[in-house]
Enzyme design. Structure first.
Site, PDB file in Angstrom:
ATOM      1  N   ARG A 265     -14.182 -11.926  -1.834  1.00  0.00           N
ATOM      2  CA  ARG A 265     -14.871 -11.391  -0.480  1.00  0.00           C
ATOM      3  C   ARG A 265     -15.962 -10.492  -0.717  1.00  0.00           C
ATOM      4  NH1 ARG A 265     -10.044 -11.341   1.927  1.00  0.00           N
ATOM      5  NH2 ARG A 265      -9.546 -11.468  -0.254  1.00  0.00           N
ATOM      6  N   THR A 266     -15.891  -9.578  -1.847  1.00  0.00           N
ATOM      7  CA  THR A 266     -16.830  -8.736  -2.205  1.00  0.00           C
ATOM      8  C   THR A 266     -18.329  -9.093  -2.595  1.00  0.00           C
ATOM      9  OG1 THR A 266     -15.432  -6.953  -2.498  1.00  0.00           O
ATOM     10  CG2 THR A 266     -17.411  -6.372  -2.829  1.00  0.00           C
TER      11      THR A 266
ATOM     12  N   LYS B 225     -18.006 -11.383 -26.027  1.00  0.00           N
ATOM     13  CA  LYS B 225     -18.449 -11.508 -27.373  1.00  0.00           C
ATOM     14  C   LYS B 225     -18.281  -9.994 -27.889  1.00  0.00           C
ATOM     15  CE  LYS B 225     -21.075 -15.572 -26.943  1.00  0.00           C
ATOM     16  NZ  LYS B 225     -22.366 -15.995 -26.786  1.00  0.00           N
TER      17      LYS B 225
ATOM     18  N   ARG C 291     -19.270  -4.258 -10.169  1.00  0.00           N
ATOM     19  CA  ARG C 291     -17.902  -4.223 -10.118  1.00  0.00           C
ATOM     20  C   ARG C 291     -17.386  -3.965 -11.671  1.00  0.00           C
ATOM     21  NH1 ARG C 291     -13.308  -6.636  -6.374  1.00  0.00           N
ATOM     22  NH2 ARG C 291     -14.402  -5.319  -4.853  1.00  0.00           N
TER      23      ARG C 291
ATOM     24  N   HIS D 144     -15.125   2.681  -3.579  1.00  0.00           N
ATOM     25  CA  HIS D 144     -15.634   1.292  -3.387  1.00  0.00           C
ATOM     26  C   HIS D 144     -16.329   1.613  -1.904  1.00  0.00           C
ATOM     27  CE1 HIS D 144     -15.649  -2.862  -2.634  1.00  0.00           C
ATOM     28  NE2 HIS D 144     -14.517  -3.145  -2.622  1.00  0.00           N
TER      29      HIS D 144
HETATM   30  C1  NCD Z   1      -9.967  -4.238  -2.836  1.00  0.00           C
HETATM   31  C2  NCD Z   1     -10.613  -3.718  -4.169  1.00  0.00           C
HETATM   32  O1  NCD Z   1     -11.062  -4.779  -4.843  1.00  0.00           O
HETATM   33  O2  NCD Z   1     -10.777  -2.696  -4.129  1.00  0.00           O
HETATM   34  N1  NCD Z   1     -10.534  -5.605  -2.285  1.00  0.00           N
HETATM   35  C3  NCD Z   1     -11.671  -5.649  -1.782  1.00  0.00           C
HETATM   36  O3  NCD Z   1     -12.934  -5.158  -1.995  1.00  0.00           O
HETATM   37  N2  NCD Z   1     -11.806  -6.361  -0.607  1.00  0.00           N
HETATM   38  C4  NCD Z   1      -8.801  -3.995  -2.874  1.00  0.00           C
HETATM   39  C5  NCD Z   1      -7.787  -4.677  -3.693  1.00  0.00           C
HETATM   40  O4  NCD Z   1      -8.248  -5.157  -4.580  1.00  0.00           O
HETATM   41  O5  NCD Z   1      -6.483  -4.548  -3.231  1.00  0.00           O
END
Ligand code: NCD
Length: 318
Positions: A58-59, A86, A108, A136
């Protein structure tokens, strides 16, 4: 005061007024998106690179959609396909991408501090889409927007955050944001999943759901982050669900109009009962996803404005 920062690396450095600026703009985008109306192409001519070194559904989709709705050129860099495999370091990859002159870099990474490190090395704006257990920020902002729309305010609420707090960047960013907005925060988890030092964060700590959920306005459930656990933190998943899994029965301890949240991905039957997660009278999980796009549109617009203002001062063109 509005949002003046160059990057969005975490909630920690933000002033409550800056948080409100992002949420107010996101609110207008949420309404626009709901009506299916066209957003202004405020990112027209800008290049956005999404660099995800960890799995994300989703992100990443949300950042991509947000950028495209505002007219950015969006490029997704999958780690599978990249030189990281690599042996290239994060910094080398970042410098290579920087040389392609992106304007917005969404990152990320499994290591805490990775986004801050990148921000020191590149000339574009960096948005942290989750770094290790650290922060986050856009997740906390979309959670805040969901709460504000559901409850009509974002202060003096009792918010219970339950589950794997120790490994969760979502919990950390939410604790920082909700604390800045003067809410009462309760953490509920087995002692093994409460981080050391949590008692100094200005929160209440509980290991009993009935006590922790008492009179809560908001119940935020977290996934067990097994990928970040290097030992046994819980006796068994069954035992964990029995004590800490949220179902309709345990939710009775909270206020009658309490909302249920989860950042996803959910483990149904581990931290939350599937029927409750799907109950549109209690669960706002889908609204959280919806607000995610609006918050990311707002954050990228504000950063782009700051980029343009800085370029204007230096006499260069963005
Ligand atoms: C979260 C994350 O990646 O930190 N998910 C997200 O971004 N929707 C939480 C998780 O992974 O549990």
């Amino acid at each position: 005061m509005t949002f003046r920062a160059r990057h969005l690396l975490g909630i920690e450095p933000l002033h409550p007024e800056e948080i409100r600026s992002i949420l107010d703009l996101a609110d207008t985008y949420a309404d626009l998106n709901r009506r299916g109306a066209q957003a202004g192409k405020v990112l027209d001519g800008l290049t956005q690179i999404n660099m995800f070194f960890e799995a994300s559904t989703r992100t990443q989709a949300s950042f991509e959609l947000a950028g495209k709705r505002l007219g950015a050129n969006v490029m997704n860099m999958g780690v599978q396909a990249s030189s990281i495999k690599k042996g290239e370091t994060l910094i080398d990859t970042a410098l290579t991408l920087n040389a392609m002159r992106p304007d917005l870099l969404v990152v990320r990474h499994p290591h805490s501090g990775a986004a801050n490190l990148l921000a020191e090395k590149v000339t574009c704006a960096v948005l942290n889409a989750g770094d290790g257990r650290h922060e986050h920020p856009t997740q906390a902002l979309l959670d805040a927007l969901t709460i504000r729309r559901e409850k009509g305010r974002l202060h003096r609420l009792t918010v219970a955050i339950c589950g794997d707090i120790a490994h969760s960047r979502v919990a950390r960013s939410n604790i920082l944001l909700l604390g800045k907005m003067e809410n009462r925060i309760r953490l509920i988890a087995p002692p093994t999943l409460i981080p050391a030092g949590a008692a100094d964060w200005g929160v209440e700590v509980h290991d009993d759901m009935a006590e922790g959920l008492k009179d809560a306005d908001v119940v935020m459930m977290l996934r067990l982050q097994k990928e970040r656990m290097d030992g046994a933190f819980i006796p068994s998943q069954r035992e964990y669900y029995h004590r800490f899994g949220l179902d309709a029965e345990k939710l009775k301890a909270a206020k009658a109009d309490a909302i249920v949240m989860h950042p996803g991905p959910m483990n149904r039957g581990v931290e939350i009962d599937g029927t409750l997660a799907d109950d549109i009278n209690r669960s706002v999980i889908q609204e959280q996803v919806e607000m995610g796009v609006a918050v990311r549109m707002a954050a990228m617009e504000l950063l782009a404005r700051n980029l343009r203002a800085a370029a204007g001062q230096e006499g260069t063109h963005v």
